[in-house]
Design a protein around this motif. Structure first.
Motif, PDB file in Angstrom:
ATOM      1  N   VAL A   1      13.300  23.860 -12.926  1.00 48.71           N
ATOM      2  CA  VAL A   1      12.212  22.887 -12.948  1.00 48.71           C
ATOM      3  C   VAL A   1      11.120  23.366 -11.997  1.00 48.71           C
ATOM      4  CG1 VAL A   1      11.563  20.487 -12.502  1.00 48.71           C
ATOM      5  CG2 VAL A   1      13.815  20.995 -13.445  1.00 48.71           C
ATOM      6  N   THR A   2       9.875  23.393 -12.467  1.00 43.69           N
ATOM      7  CA  THR A   2       8.714  23.708 -11.639  1.00 43.69           C
ATOM      8  C   THR A   2       7.945  22.412 -11.424  1.00 43.69           C
ATOM      9  OG1 THR A   2       8.543  25.887 -12.646  1.00 43.69           O
ATOM     10  CG2 THR A   2       6.629  25.108 -11.437  1.00 43.69           C
TER      11      THR A   2
ATOM     12  N   PRO B   1       0.806  -1.225   0.000  1.00 44.74           N
ATOM     13  CA  PRO B   1       0.000   0.000   0.000  1.00 44.74           C
ATOM     14  C   PRO B   1       0.837   1.273   0.000  1.00 44.74           C
ATOM     15  CG  PRO B   1      -0.210  -1.175   2.098  1.00 44.74           C
ATOM     16  CD  PRO B   1       0.616  -2.031   1.191  1.00 44.74           C
ATOM     17  N   GLU B   2       2.130   1.158   0.299  1.00 45.02           N
ATOM     18  CA  GLU B   2       3.009   2.329   0.295  1.00 45.02           C
ATOM     19  C   GLU B   2       3.636   2.584  -1.078  1.00 45.02           C
ATOM     20  OE1 GLU B   2       3.168   4.407   2.920  1.00 45.02           O
ATOM     21  OE2 GLU B   2       1.632   3.052   3.667  1.00 45.02           O
ATOM     22  N   ALA B   3       3.372   1.703  -2.037  1.00 49.47           N
ATOM     23  CA  ALA B   3       3.961   1.838  -3.367  1.00 49.47           C
ATOM     24  C   ALA B   3       3.465   3.104  -4.054  1.00 49.47           C
ATOM     25  CB  ALA B   3       3.628   0.618  -4.219  1.00 49.47           C
ATOM     26  N   VAL B   4       4.366   3.716  -4.799  1.00 51.67           N
ATOM     27  CA  VAL B   4       4.061   4.915  -5.573  1.00 51.67           C
ATOM     28  C   VAL B   4       4.694   4.763  -6.952  1.00 51.67           C
ATOM     29  CG1 VAL B   4       3.867   6.464  -3.579  1.00 51.67           C
ATOM     30  CG2 VAL B   4       6.096   6.125  -4.679  1.00 51.67           C
ATOM     31  N   LEU B   5       4.362   5.695  -7.813  1.00 49.67           N
ATOM     32  CA  LEU B   5       4.975   5.741  -9.128  1.00 49.67           C
ATOM     33  C   LEU B   5       5.863   6.970  -9.217  1.00 49.67           C
ATOM     34  CD1 LEU B   5       1.849   4.785 -11.227  1.00 49.67           C
ATOM     35  CD2 LEU B   5       3.834   3.351 -10.728  1.00 49.67           C
ATOM     36  N   ARG B   6       7.118   6.751  -9.451  1.00 49.61           N
ATOM     37  CA  ARG B   6       8.080   7.847  -9.594  1.00 49.61           C
ATOM     38  C   ARG B   6       8.085   8.260 -11.062  1.00 49.61           C
ATOM     39  NH1 ARG B   6      13.600   7.755  -6.322  1.00 49.61           N
ATOM     40  NH2 ARG B   6      12.103   8.400  -4.747  1.00 49.61           N
ATOM     41  N   VAL B   7       8.124   9.564 -11.319  1.00 47.01           N
ATOM     42  CA  VAL B   7       7.981  10.104 -12.674  1.00 47.01           C
ATOM     43  C   VAL B   7       9.129  11.063 -12.983  1.00 47.01           C
ATOM     44  CG1 VAL B   7       6.472  11.444 -14.210  1.00 47.01           C
ATOM     45  CG2 VAL B   7       5.460   9.944 -12.457  1.00 47.01           C
ATOM     46  N   GLY B   8       9.588  11.024 -14.222  1.00 44.48           N
ATOM     47  CA  GLY B   8      10.590  11.964 -14.709  1.00 44.48           C
ATOM     48  C   GLY B   8      10.447  12.111 -16.207  1.00 44.48           C
ATOM     49  N   ILE B   9      11.386  12.829 -16.822  1.00 46.75           N
ATOM     50  CA  ILE B   9      11.384  12.908 -18.280  1.00 46.75           C
ATOM     51  C   ILE B   9      12.488  12.005 -18.813  1.00 46.75           C
ATOM     52  CG2 ILE B   9      10.349  15.202 -18.360  1.00 46.75           C
ATOM     53  CD1 ILE B   9      13.155  16.300 -19.153  1.00 46.75           C
ATOM     54  N   THR B  10      12.302  11.543 -20.022  1.00 44.61           N
ATOM     55  CA  THR B  10      13.213  10.562 -20.606  1.00 44.61           C
ATOM     56  C   THR B  10      14.541  11.189 -21.029  1.00 44.61           C
ATOM     57  OG1 THR B  10      12.411  10.900 -22.853  1.00 44.61           O
ATOM     58  CG2 THR B  10      11.241   9.250 -21.500  1.00 44.61           C
ATOM     59  N   SER B  11      15.505  10.324 -21.274  1.00 46.45           N
ATOM     60  CA  SER B  11      16.797  10.784 -21.770  1.00 46.45           C
ATOM     61  C   SER B  11      16.629  11.482 -23.117  1.00 46.45           C
ATOM     62  CB  SER B  11      17.792   9.630 -21.866  1.00 46.45           C
ATOM     63  OG  SER B  11      17.286   8.597 -22.681  1.00 46.45           O
ATOM     64  N   TYR B  12      15.726  10.977 -23.935  1.00 49.80           N
ATOM     65  CA  TYR B  12      15.443  11.612 -25.226  1.00 49.80           C
ATOM     66  C   TYR B  12      14.953  13.046 -25.009  1.00 49.80           C
ATOM     67  CZ  TYR B  12      13.050  12.762 -29.563  1.00 49.80           C
ATOM     68  OH  TYR B  12      12.622  13.403 -30.710  1.00 49.80           O
ATOM     69  N   ALA B  13      14.025  13.244 -24.070  1.00 49.13           N
ATOM     70  CA  ALA B  13      13.466  14.572 -23.811  1.00 49.13           C
ATOM     71  C   ALA B  13      14.529  15.527 -23.286  1.00 49.13           C
ATOM     72  CB  ALA B  13      12.312  14.474 -22.818  1.00 49.13           C
TER      73      ALA B  13
ATOM     74  N   GLY C   1      17.508  12.458 -11.196  1.00 49.11           N
ATOM     75  CA  GLY C   1      16.753  13.491 -11.901  1.00 49.11           C
ATOM     76  C   GLY C   1      15.249  13.263 -11.934  1.00 49.11           C
ATOM     77  N   TRP C   2      14.739  12.317 -11.116  1.00 43.03           N
ATOM     78  CA  TRP C   2      13.286  12.106 -11.057  1.00 43.03           C
ATOM     79  C   TRP C   2      12.612  13.401 -10.604  1.00 43.03           C
ATOM     80  CZ3 TRP C   2      10.361  12.356  -6.494  1.00 43.03           C
ATOM     81  CH2 TRP C   2      11.084  12.398  -5.294  1.00 43.03           C
ATOM     82  N   MET C   3      11.300  13.527 -10.889  1.00 41.75           N
ATOM     83  CA  MET C   3      10.623  14.796 -10.609  1.00 41.75           C
ATOM     84  C   MET C   3       9.587  14.724  -9.485  1.00 41.75           C
ATOM     85  SD  MET C   3      10.355  16.417 -14.347  1.00 41.75           S
ATOM     86  CE  MET C   3      11.879  16.869 -15.154  1.00 41.75           C
TER      87      MET C   3
ATOM     88  N   ALA D   1       5.200  13.147  -3.350  1.00 42.65           N
ATOM     89  CA  ALA D   1       6.547  13.663  -3.109  1.00 42.65           C
ATOM     90  C   ALA D   1       7.032  14.391  -4.356  1.00 42.65           C
ATOM     91  CB  ALA D   1       7.515  12.534  -2.770  1.00 42.65           C
ATOM     92  N   THR D   2       7.943  15.327  -4.138  1.00 38.76           N
ATOM     93  CA  THR D   2       8.647  15.968  -5.245  1.00 38.76           C
ATOM     94  C   THR D   2      10.140  15.885  -4.952  1.00 38.76           C
ATOM     95  OG1 THR D   2       8.500  18.159  -4.221  1.00 38.76           O
ATOM     96  CG2 THR D   2       6.754  17.559  -5.787  1.00 38.76           C
ATOM     97  N   ASN D   3      10.930  15.977  -5.981  1.00 36.64           N
ATOM     98  CA  ASN D   3      12.382  15.888  -5.834  1.00 36.64           C
ATOM     99  C   ASN D   3      12.934  17.279  -5.520  1.00 36.64           C
ATOM    100  OD1 ASN D   3      15.102  15.430  -5.948  1.00 36.64           O
ATOM    101  ND2 ASN D   3      15.070  14.404  -7.935  1.00 36.64           N
ATOM    102  N   ASP D   4      13.072  17.582  -4.250  1.00 35.63           N
ATOM    103  CA  ASP D   4      13.548  18.900  -3.815  1.00 35.63           C
ATOM    104  C   ASP D   4      14.984  19.185  -4.268  1.00 35.63           C
ATOM    105  OD1 ASP D   4      11.105  19.329  -2.591  1.00 35.63           O
ATOM    106  OD2 ASP D   4      11.803  18.612  -0.638  1.00 35.63           O
ATOM    107  N   GLN D   5      15.745  18.154  -4.589  1.00 30.52           N
ATOM    108  CA  GLN D   5      17.118  18.364  -5.074  1.00 30.52           C
ATOM    109  C   GLN D   5      17.143  19.205  -6.346  1.00 30.52           C
ATOM    110  OE1 GLN D   5      19.872  15.091  -5.449  1.00 30.52           O
ATOM    111  NE2 GLN D   5      18.639  13.850  -4.074  1.00 30.52           N
ATOM    112  N   LEU D   6      16.056  19.138  -7.124  1.00 35.29           N
ATOM    113  CA  LEU D   6      16.033  19.850  -8.396  1.00 35.29           C
ATOM    114  C   LEU D   6      15.961  21.360  -8.229  1.00 35.29           C
ATOM    115  CD1 LEU D   6      13.750  17.512 -10.541  1.00 35.29           C
ATOM    116  CD2 LEU D   6      16.245  17.504 -10.302  1.00 35.29           C
TER     117      LEU D   6
END
Length: 136
Positions: A44-45, A22-34, A101-103, A81-86
């Protein structure tokens, strides 16, 4: 060129399951191509934690030395969650798009496995065809 352990959108986002149960999430980012097409990422916003999103909704922007591009929600759910490192190091999107570099992370209402099964997301080979053709 594109990792097999993630799913892709035609709009050049990637999605990877993170966590279990139940704690699983989906991490999202942009591809290497992008990120290559955008060039050097300078800002990054990202969405706010707690934001309810629908699939295809614009959630943020990636600004580069060439242009500004929207980042879209690949699935419906809640941003957890958001990637505050960005904030201080947006160049992580260029140097490690599938890692540091995940978002943001989304928790789908139906759960990660069900969301991925019903998402229509692309596997690496299908996404590679889109990237090679230069379309979205």
């Amino acid at each position: 060129m594109f990792p097999d352990d993630v799913k892709y959108t035609a709009e050049h986002e990637w999605v990877r399951a993170s966590g279990a149960g139940p704690e699983a999430v989906l991490r999202v980012g942009i591809t290497s191509y992008a990120q290559e097409a955008l060039g050097d990422i300078v800002f990054v916003t990202l969405p706010s934690v707690g934001t309810e999103v629908t699939a295809g909704q614009s959630l943020g922007e990636v600004e580069s030395t060439k242009s500004v591009s929207d980042v879209y929600a690949p699935l419906a759910g809640t941003v957890t969650a958001t990637n505050d490192q960005l904030d201080g190091a947006p160049e992580l999107v260029n140097s490690d798009p599938y890692g540091e570099g995940w978002m943001f992370e989304i928790r789908p209402a139906a759960g990660v496995e069900a969301a991925l099964a019903d998402s229509g997301l692309l596997d690496a080979s299908a996404y590679a065809e889109i990237a090679q053709s230069g379309t979205s």
